[in-house]
Design an enzyme around this catalytic site. Sequence first.
Site, mmCIF file in Angstrom:
data_model
loop_
_atom_site.group_PDB
_atom_site.id
_atom_site.type_symbol
_atom_site.label_atom_id
_atom_site.label_comp_id
_atom_site.label_asym_id
_atom_site.label_seq_id
_atom_site.Cartn_x
_atom_site.Cartn_y
_atom_site.Cartn_z
ATOM 1 N N ARG A 19 32.587 44.534 40.822
ATOM 2 C CA ARG A 19 32.536 44.613 39.363
ATOM 3 C C ARG A 19 33.930 44.928 38.811
ATOM 4 O O ARG A 19 34.807 45.388 39.547
ATOM 5 C CB ARG A 19 31.541 45.674 38.939
ATOM 6 N N ASP A 36 35.645 46.857 35.168
ATOM 7 C CA ASP A 36 35.269 47.696 34.025
ATOM 8 C C ASP A 36 35.469 46.989 32.686
ATOM 9 O O ASP A 36 36.157 45.977 32.605
ATOM 10 C CB ASP A 36 36.137 48.960 34.014
ATOM 11 N N ARG A 52 43.963 51.712 38.541
ATOM 12 C CA ARG A 52 44.420 52.298 37.278
ATOM 13 C C ARG A 52 44.990 53.703 37.473
ATOM 14 O O ARG A 52 45.878 54.125 36.732
ATOM 15 C CB ARG A 52 43.284 52.305 36.261
ATOM 16 N N TYR A 83 45.500 42.980 42.613
ATOM 17 C CA TYR A 83 45.415 43.305 41.184
ATOM 18 C C TYR A 83 46.818 43.324 40.589
ATOM 19 O O TYR A 83 47.803 43.614 41.282
ATOM 20 C CB TYR A 83 44.812 44.694 40.977
#
Lengths: 248, 248
Positions: free
Chosen positions: A51, A53, A199, A111
């Site tokens: 998933r 966010d 993050r 990422y």
Amino acid sequence: MRRLKAIVQYDGTHFNGYQIQDEGRTVQQQIDRALRKIHKDDSIISVASGRTDTGVHALGQVIHFDTPLTIPDERWCIAMNTLLPNDVRIISVEEVASDFHARYDATGKTYLYKWERTPIQSPFHRNYAVHIGYHYPDVDKMRQAAKHFVGTHDFTSFCSTKTATTNRVRTIRKLSIEEFGDELHMTIEGDGFLYNMVRTIAGMLLAVGRGQYDPDSIIEILAAKNRKKAAETAPSQGLYLVEVHYDE
Amino acid sequence: MRRLKAIVQYDGTHFNGYQIQDEGRTVQQQIDRALRKIHKDDSIISVASGRTDTGVHALGQVIHFDTPLTIPDERWCIAMNTLLPNDVRIISVEEVASDFHARYDATGKTYLYKWERTPIQSPFHRNYAVHIGYHYPDVDKMRQAAKHFVGTHDFTSFCSTKTATTNRVRTIRKLSIEEFGDELHMTIEGDGFLYNMVRTIAGMLLAVGRGQYDPDSIIEILAAKNRKKAAETAPSQGLYLVEVHYDE
């Protein structure tokens, strides 16, 4: 039945994340709705690599689903994109082995985290990069700190305290900080990432760049296995899932 | 009272155009609301170089307003940007002569129109460029047609039939078509533009590029002074007000 693997791009701005929830518009909801229309109301459930966010974007999310239809692979993109809203696009579809699994077969992910270093943030970038403003970070310090993340570590200090997974050992294969004009990019590749891990690492590197932490403090913070030792989690709109890796 | 001139950028996606209306969120409404807060509820009405339609963006809209405050010029940007939503940014503020007028003193404007030439449109560009898709236009033909617009002409065939202005003679100073990777840009500079004029010219040039009209047909269509002779108006999300020109 054929199993198809698709690469998906989405602008996460107007989604409550990837996964279907009781409330709110999600990427999976839109994809499964399109699949249901193509299959004349037969419910087809897609499976993603993981998933993302609310507000997080994807350049190369991967999903798989099974279909009894014999549409040629190259027509699938067009069929799905016609039915999807234009903030989600199917980039490619290909048939894969019937035991391929978008999540379990993933061997790693890449990422990207984007910051904008301008006195005034462009209104066109507000949902796609995090504005750093006048306080430009020291990029050399960020790179020194980045080296300490590479390798196999317990990332308890660098994931959300809500992380359900008990094994928090992950391997970071690559972590680079690059400047592109007014943009500063962090690119990170690892075998897997815990909840909020990318993050939190981004937030930590920025804090180092701003002199709030020493580059070498990463060693102690990793060892502490305590989320409170690390810096604030960076905002979601700077984050992009770039690629999901699979063994050939 | 001091008169200030400000340069404004905005992402037009979530605005019902520039000018204040009875209903809907507009750029001027947000700016005047910020000015009112700075002036402790005294109503300050800003004047822009002109309005832009719903979905149209600005890189360099110009406004003026009068203020009794003695805030230094360089603090104005910060004060206003703090109060504005992040899809509108004030780029610069400077004091000008008390008779400067953002609209009446403008000697010309430059607009940009962006198309994206990719098989599948990036979800990140959907509000910022118009997707051309598989049918790439013939750029040479577009450039041939563009030459016919340059100069002084009656643009009745190239503005909305709702145009209130009766004098439809305008001068196009420059009109270029340039390729930037997957993007195709039309840049147009003129002394002024009628309602929907830039978008109708963009739509016409694309239709020429796709072979629906001959490049030289522009001559006859201008002469016809009939909107029905020209191609469809191009969509608003590809259009940017780049610069408003004033005599030094």
